[in-house]
Design an enzyme around this catalytic site. Structure first.
Site, PDB file in Angstrom:
ATOM      1  CB  CYS A 136      -4.124   1.745   6.206  1.00  0.00           C
ATOM      2  SG  CYS A 136      -3.406   0.146   6.556  1.00  0.00           S
TER       3      CYS A 136
ATOM      4  CG  ASP B 183      -0.364   0.111   2.539  1.00  0.00           C
ATOM      5  OD1 ASP B 183       0.866   0.234   2.643  1.00  0.00           O
ATOM      6  OD2 ASP B 183      -1.100   0.066   3.527  1.00  0.00           O
TER       7      ASP B 183
ATOM      8  CG  HIS C 124      -2.698  -0.804  10.414  1.00  0.00           C
ATOM      9  ND1 HIS C 124      -2.541   0.385   9.781  1.00  0.00           N
ATOM     10  CD2 HIS C 124      -1.538  -1.021  11.072  1.00  0.00           C
ATOM     11  CE1 HIS C 124      -1.335   0.862  10.026  1.00  0.00           C
ATOM     12  NE2 HIS C 124      -0.715   0.014  10.799  1.00  0.00           N
TER      13      HIS C 124
END
Length: 137
Positions: A80, A23, A131
């Site tokens: 994210c 990412d 995350h």
């Protein structure tokens, strides 16, 4: 990469699956996507920053060549955590509990790894940036 659908892995031996999610970059950063754009007659789209301006990613490119890459994939969120929650669950972020960064994904959200475990008897794991537990690290 191919424009044709891949054969269903429903029958026959189970393939090994490795999902690498990168990412915070444009997909043209990876050589395998620049190669894909060139293969469909859009080489100029692979070098929008100038001819030959590129980052070399030989190891990821090799994995892509010997495996598969997504060629029609869109993010559900420009953040994210919500995007990862959507990717692993197939749900929109609002339905995962992780609709903002640093929010935990709901415990009852079923991920594709869980489906692989229960329906195909895969052993699964993840490492790296997660995350989805609500932790900022």
């Amino acid at each position: 990469p191919t424009n044709d659908p891949t054969e269903s892995p429903t029958f026959g031996p189970r393939p090994n699956l490795v999902v690498i999610m990168t990412d915070q970059h444009n997909y043209r950063t990876l050589g395998c996507y620049r190669d894909y754009l060139s293969s469909i007659g859009q080489k100029e789209q692979g070098f929008v920053w100038g001819d030959g301006v590129a980052v070399d990613t030989p190891h990821l490119d090799k994995l892509a060549k010997e495996g598969a890459i997504f060629t029609n994939f869109h993010t559900t969120a420009p953040l994210c955590t919500p995007n990862r929650a959507s990717f692993v669950s197939g749900l929109y972020p609002a339905f995962t509990g992780a609709d903002l960064n640093h929010k935990a994904m709901n415990e009852d959200v079923v991920t594709f790894a869980e489906v692989l475990q229960t329906e195909r008897e895969y052993s699964t794991s993840y490492f790296g940036k997660w995350h989805l537990n609500g932790d900022e690290s």
